[in-house]
Design an enzyme around this catalytic site. Structure first.
Site, PDB file in Angstrom:
ATOM      1  N   ASP A  39      71.312 107.969  23.429  1.00 53.61           N
ATOM      2  CA  ASP A  39      71.484 108.318  22.031  1.00 53.61           C
ATOM      3  C   ASP A  39      70.438 109.368  21.680  1.00 53.61           C
ATOM      4  O   ASP A  39      69.257 109.187  21.939  1.00 53.61           O
ATOM      5  CB  ASP A  39      71.288 107.074  21.152  1.00 53.61           C
ATOM      6  N   GLU A  63      76.667 111.290  23.805  1.00 51.16           N
ATOM      7  CA  GLU A  63      77.555 111.511  22.682  1.00 51.16           C
ATOM      8  C   GLU A  63      77.816 112.996  22.523  1.00 51.16           C
ATOM      9  O   GLU A  63      76.919 113.803  22.717  1.00 51.16           O
ATOM     10  CB  GLU A  63      76.879 110.980  21.420  1.00 51.16           C
ATOM     11  N   CYS A  88      78.565  96.872  15.961  1.00 48.74           N
ATOM     12  CA  CYS A  88      77.632  95.850  16.422  1.00 48.74           C
ATOM     13  C   CYS A  88      77.898  95.560  17.893  1.00 48.74           C
ATOM     14  O   CYS A  88      79.014  95.218  18.269  1.00 48.74           O
ATOM     15  CB  CYS A  88      77.805  94.571  15.609  1.00 48.74           C
ATOM     16  N   CYS A  91      78.959  91.510  18.252  1.00 51.78           N
ATOM     17  CA  CYS A  91      80.249  90.960  17.823  1.00 51.78           C
ATOM     18  C   CYS A  91      81.323  92.022  17.624  1.00 51.78           C
ATOM     19  O   CYS A  91      82.480  91.697  17.386  1.00 51.78           O
ATOM     20  CB  CYS A  91      80.076  90.145  16.534  1.00 51.78           C
ATOM     21  N   CYS A 129      73.442  93.698  11.791  1.00 49.32           N
ATOM     22  CA  CYS A 129      74.863  93.417  11.641  1.00 49.32           C
ATOM     23  C   CYS A 129      75.089  92.515  10.428  1.00 49.32           C
ATOM     24  O   CYS A 129      74.470  91.452  10.320  1.00 49.32           O
ATOM     25  CB  CYS A 129      75.413  92.754  12.903  1.00 49.32           C
ATOM     26  N   CYS A 159      77.173  89.133  12.033  1.00 48.81           N
ATOM     27  CA  CYS A 159      76.565  88.106  12.870  1.00 48.81           C
ATOM     28  C   CYS A 159      75.034  88.097  12.827  1.00 48.81           C
ATOM     29  O   CYS A 159      74.400  87.226  13.411  1.00 48.81           O
ATOM     30  CB  CYS A 159      77.022  88.248  14.326  1.00 48.81           C
ATOM     31  N   ASP A 212      68.671 103.291  17.283  1.00 52.03           N
ATOM     32  CA  ASP A 212      68.927 104.242  18.364  1.00 52.03           C
ATOM     33  C   ASP A 212      69.362 103.533  19.645  1.00 52.03           C
ATOM     34  O   ASP A 212      70.233 103.997  20.371  1.00 52.03           O
ATOM     35  CB  ASP A 212      67.675 105.083  18.643  1.00 52.03           C
TER      36      ASP A 212
HETATM   37 ZN   LIG Z   1      77.477  91.580  14.851  1.00 53.72          ZN
END
Ligand SMILES: [Zn+2]
Length: 415
Positions: free
Chosen positions: A185, A269, A336, A339, A355, A358, A365
């Site tokens: 990243d 990316e 995330c 999850c 998140c 969760c 990063d």
């Molecule tokens: Zn999550």
């Protein structure tokens, strides 16, 4: 496998050779600017752009004509190469890869290129190279040139002259020593964060030298233009610029070498740096938002040489038998990893990822790097199974994905 590589050395020219090189670079600049002016005039008159062959014909007239007889003193091939460069600049403009070709200025990227290996003699044992109309030039022989010489570029930087020797050689397809895959990243607070947790501090070479540079520029502005003191001050400014470039290159080379030697697959990316670094000010009808903040970010991006980082990773991985996988930037900073919940709320601040579904919490990063690695794995799997993936927006080269390419996706290090 063909490997293209450039070897760059500092030249140790005589006074006469220095004067000649300045003249040759000046002649090339003159030809480029004159040809560009001509193309612009033709465009305004509604005429078609002249092709390379047409320009070469004109070049012969200019060299033999009464107006610019001094052009005949410069070697003809480098002058023609200048016209090729102009052609490429136009092609890049039409393909939207670059802005409209600009006139060259004295002292900026002064260089010229000898395209014909038959006219070049390299005597490594005596650390010298023969170039048409310059004769034998001595150079600082810091390493051996490998392969067959294809062309040679002479350039000036920070008051010194350099020679870059492009070569080609056959090598055995490399077998990657590393087997791991990693996602990267790119950021402003951290230059690069790897999905294994390591990160590279921001490259602030420019910031560190900024004060120094500003002082030198101010000193220059106080001098009478074109006076001897002004020239001295200008040389100082150029020297600092060269130093900034050296520091940045060194940092990037070390980082990309380490990464390419330790990982067989690197996912990155596809940031469209060109779009991001485009003027944040916008137009008069459509003024940009957060101009100050954005131009600061843009500067940081350019400063850190993301493009250069990716280019180096690409060719170094190819040399090491690895692969660079470019993934489209979709939700990599908002998904995330625990999850899979996608929400902009997951990223409350620039630095923290939390998140909302969760409660998973991590450095933002690092989360980005993990998501990029996952996207890269998915892309790689599709490539192998033969499924057609849409190319990442603005993907620079498809070679990165090709696994069995005869010629590796080598970037020629243009140092
Ligand atoms: Zn999550």
């Amino acid at each position: 496998m063909q490997r293209l590589q450039a070897f760059r050395y500092e030249l140790m020219p005589t006074g006469e050779q220095q004067r000649q090189m300045r003249r040759f670079a000046g002649s090339c600049r003159f030809v480029f600017n004159r040809a560009l002016a001509l193309q612009k005039e033709r465009y305004e008159r509604g005429e078609k752009k002249l092709g390379y062959a047409g320009l070469c014909k004109l070049l012969t007239e200019w060299r033999n004509g009464p107006e610019t007889p001094w052009l005949a003193d410069a070697p003809v091939h480098p002058l023609q190469q200048t016209l090729k460069d102009l052609e490429r600049a136009y092609a890049n403009f039409f393909a939207k890869r670059a802005g409209f070709p600009r006139f060259k200025k004295k002292g900026q990227h002064d260089s010229f290129r000898y395209p014909d290996p038959k006219q070049i003699k390299l005597d490594q044992g005596n650390s010298r190279i023969f170039l048409p109309k310059l004769g034998w030039l001595r150079y600082r022989n810091s390493r051996k040139v490998l392969g067959e010489v294809k062309n040679v570029t002479v350039s000036a930087s920070g008051g010194k002259w350099f020679v870059s020797i492009q070569t080609e050689r056959e090598i055995q397809a490399p077998v990657p020593k590393a087997t791991s895959a990693v996602g990267i990243d790119m950021g402003v607070t951290r230059f690069a964060t790897l999905s294994d947790g390591t990160f590279y501090a921001p490259l602030n070479s420019f910031k560190r030298h900024e004060d120094c540079l500003r002082r030198a520029q101010q000193a220059m502005s106080r001098k009478t233009k074109f006076s001897n003191n002004w020239k001295k001050a200008k040389a100082r400014v150029q020297k600092i610029h060269a130093r900034i470039g050296d520091v940045r290159r060194d940092y990037l080379h070390k980082a990309t070498t380490t990464i390419s030697q330790n990982h067989a697959m690197v996912c990155i990316e596809d940031l469209q740096v060109r779009n991001m670094s485009r003027s944040a000010a916008g137009t008069t009808e459509n003024p940009g938002k957060n101009v100050r903040a954005k131009s600061g970010l843009n500067k940081a991006i350019l400063d850190q040489g993301w493009f250069e980082f990716r280019r180096q990773l690409d060719y170094k991985l190819a040399w090491a038998g690895g692969h660079l996988i470019v993934v489209p930037p979709q939700n990599t900073s908002r998904t995330c990893p625990a999850c899979g919940h996608v929400s902009a709320d997951n990223r409350q601040t620039q630095a923290r990822f939390l998140c909302v579904e969760c409660g998973f919490e991590e450095n933002a990063d690092l989360v980005g790097a993990i998501n990029i690695l996952r996207a890269g794995h998915a892309r790689f799997a599709c490539e192998v199974s033969g499924a057609v993936m849409p190319p990442a927006a603005g993907t620079h080269r498809s070679d990165s994905f090709r696994l069995d390419a005869g010629v590796s996706a080598v970037g020629i290090p243009r140092l």
